[in-house]
Design a protein around this motif. Sequence first.
Motif, mmCIF file in Angstrom:
data_model
loop_
_atom_site.group_PDB
_atom_site.id
_atom_site.type_symbol
_atom_site.label_atom_id
_atom_site.label_comp_id
_atom_site.label_asym_id
_atom_site.label_seq_id
_atom_site.Cartn_x
_atom_site.Cartn_y
_atom_site.Cartn_z
ATOM 1 N N GLU A 192 0.815 -1.221 0.000
ATOM 2 C CA GLU A 192 0.000 0.000 0.000
ATOM 3 C C GLU A 192 0.847 1.269 0.000
ATOM 4 O OE1 GLU A 192 -3.102 2.247 3.059
ATOM 5 O OE2 GLU A 192 -2.668 0.118 3.293
ATOM 6 N N ASN A 193 1.984 1.260 0.737
ATOM 7 C CA ASN A 193 2.772 2.483 0.891
ATOM 8 C C ASN A 193 3.942 2.593 -0.080
ATOM 9 O OD1 ASN A 193 1.172 3.309 3.068
ATOM 10 N ND2 ASN A 193 2.407 2.130 4.517
ATOM 11 N N THR A 194 3.945 1.762 -1.138
ATOM 12 C CA THR A 194 5.078 1.769 -2.071
ATOM 13 C C THR A 194 5.296 3.144 -2.684
ATOM 14 O OG1 THR A 194 4.496 -0.496 -2.655
ATOM 15 C CG2 THR A 194 6.102 0.596 -4.038
ATOM 16 N N ALA A 195 4.229 3.768 -3.148
ATOM 17 C CA ALA A 195 4.351 5.043 -3.847
ATOM 18 C C ALA A 195 4.898 6.133 -2.935
ATOM 19 C CB ALA A 195 2.993 5.461 -4.412
ATOM 20 N N LEU A 255 8.557 -0.804 7.523
ATOM 21 C CA LEU A 255 7.847 -1.498 8.609
ATOM 22 C C LEU A 255 6.648 -2.269 8.079
ATOM 23 C CD1 LEU A 255 7.972 1.105 11.529
ATOM 24 C CD2 LEU A 255 9.500 -0.816 11.073
ATOM 25 N N GLN A 256 5.981 -1.707 7.064
ATOM 26 C CA GLN A 256 4.817 -2.406 6.498
ATOM 27 C C GLN A 256 5.226 -3.757 5.916
ATOM 28 O OE1 GLN A 256 3.191 -0.742 2.948
ATOM 29 N NE2 GLN A 256 1.343 -1.965 2.989
ATOM 30 N N ILE A 257 6.297 -3.772 5.140
ATOM 31 C CA ILE A 257 6.763 -5.023 4.535
ATOM 32 C C ILE A 257 7.322 -5.956 5.605
ATOM 33 C CG2 ILE A 257 8.412 -6.075 2.941
ATOM 34 C CD1 ILE A 257 6.127 -4.657 1.536
ATOM 35 N N SER A 258 8.152 -5.431 6.497
ATOM 36 C CA SER A 258 8.817 -6.287 7.475
ATOM 37 C C SER A 258 7.836 -6.909 8.465
ATOM 38 C CB SER A 258 9.906 -5.512 8.219
ATOM 39 O OG SER A 258 9.379 -4.407 8.927
ATOM 40 N N GLU A 259 6.772 -6.222 8.798
ATOM 41 C CA GLU A 259 5.777 -6.807 9.703
ATOM 42 C C GLU A 259 5.085 -8.002 9.047
ATOM 43 O OE1 GLU A 259 5.163 -6.273 12.860
ATOM 44 O OE2 GLU A 259 6.720 -4.725 12.974
ATOM 45 N N GLN A 260 4.913 -7.954 7.740
ATOM 46 C CA GLN A 260 4.341 -9.106 7.023
ATOM 47 C C GLN A 260 5.328 -10.272 6.995
ATOM 48 O OE1 GLN A 260 1.901 -7.878 3.365
ATOM 49 N NE2 GLN A 260 2.993 -5.979 3.831
ATOM 50 N N ILE A 261 6.608 -9.964 6.871
ATOM 51 C CA ILE A 261 7.636 -11.015 6.916
ATOM 52 C C ILE A 261 7.682 -11.628 8.315
ATOM 53 C CG2 ILE A 261 10.099 -11.525 6.694
ATOM 54 C CD1 ILE A 261 8.633 -10.997 4.030
#
Length: 443
Positions: free
Chosen positions: A92-95, A149-155
């Motif tokens: 979601e926060n890529t952009a 943090l968004q990506i790492s929390e999913q990992i």
Amino acid sequence: MKLKYYSILLGILFTCFSCSKEQEPITITTDDYHAAVDKLTEVMVHDIFSPPVASRIYVYPNIAAYETLNQNSSTYQSLANQLNGLETLDTENTAEASNLQLASVIAYMNVAKELVFSKERITAYRDSLYNHWKTQNEDEFNSAKNYGLQISEQIIAWMNADNYAETRTMPDYNIYTEDPSQWEPTPPAYMKGIEPHWNKLRPFVLDSAAQFKPATHPKFSLEEGSTFHNELMDVYNLTNDIREKGDDSEEIQIARFWDCNPFVSVNKGHFMFAEKKITPGAHWIGICKIACKDTQADFEKTVYAYTKTSVAIADAFISCWDEKYRSNLIRPETLINKHIDLEWAPILQTPPFPEYTSGHSVVSGASSEVLTDIFGDNFAFNDTTELPYGLPMRSFRSFRLAAQEAAVSRLYGSIHYKAAVEIGLDQGISLGTLVNDKISFLK
């Protein structure tokens, strides 16, 4: 009035200069990523993690960094739906994240702190970097942080479903047996078997822990002339021959260089303590760093190399430990002391788990295959990984030759039979080849 005018003007200029300085883009280099990996290694050595657990600690932060960096890359592709259980990530926060390299380092540290005992050491390191980055460009830092943090929390959520937590409550290895071929704890600490349930972890690339189940070791026998007894005597005789050459012999230098045993116990009077060392996986992570630096790999290739290498190492430990506690084979030290020479001792301290296959051999075979795939065959390098631990540099003409030396070091160290070394190396090569063939990092 003129003085007041100049004061106001200077104030405006200082404010503009400060604003301009605060908005400078944050520059992240490969050295920043190497430093994060080195910090994690430092904490792992401090916390004395076992080799299998250390492999898990390396792999998830690297995957988090890789995924943060490469959701929309034109060169590298996501590992989602390639690694077991890793589904498509929410981006979601890529952009909003203009600095993906910064976001990837943040993601790395966010996962790393969840994997060690000394979380405060990672947190203090992270916070010092956070404060530095904020002063450079707070808006850029915040957007990168949100994405990282968004990506790492999913990992982390994926990581927490790998069955590791469940293995913490499983029973210890039962050492009470009347079978003379079965592993027994070894001197000086007589520690219980490390990680007997490691094969129950979800692998990354393997279909199952037993996918590369090796051939059975020579049938246990103490009868003179049997294959097993011959291998046992080879260990005994080779050790005595090496000792006659002295501590400066090439065999002893090789054995010590590749020891990488974090459980070495040192006796000082009435006290016993652990000698701090890196694990076999950490040594190959160090070789990965050397290859990246020698080739001046860019940031993206550096993260890719660390990630692919750590995936191979992690699955190598799952594969190897699956066989170790299936065969539960006794170590040379135990048999030699019982049946041949009560006073004999191995050149290296025997690590606390069953003999077959050799963990160094499996991990080195797997690592050398993926590093060869990344950097090419006949890649000559100087291995300085052990310098911080008081051991001199060794030079190699290729990753595969380094792996062969790592494997035979276990025979020189008197802690493995020949079959464990040779078959273990083949086991690792098969696993590394699988990682190369099955997982597509490059588009």
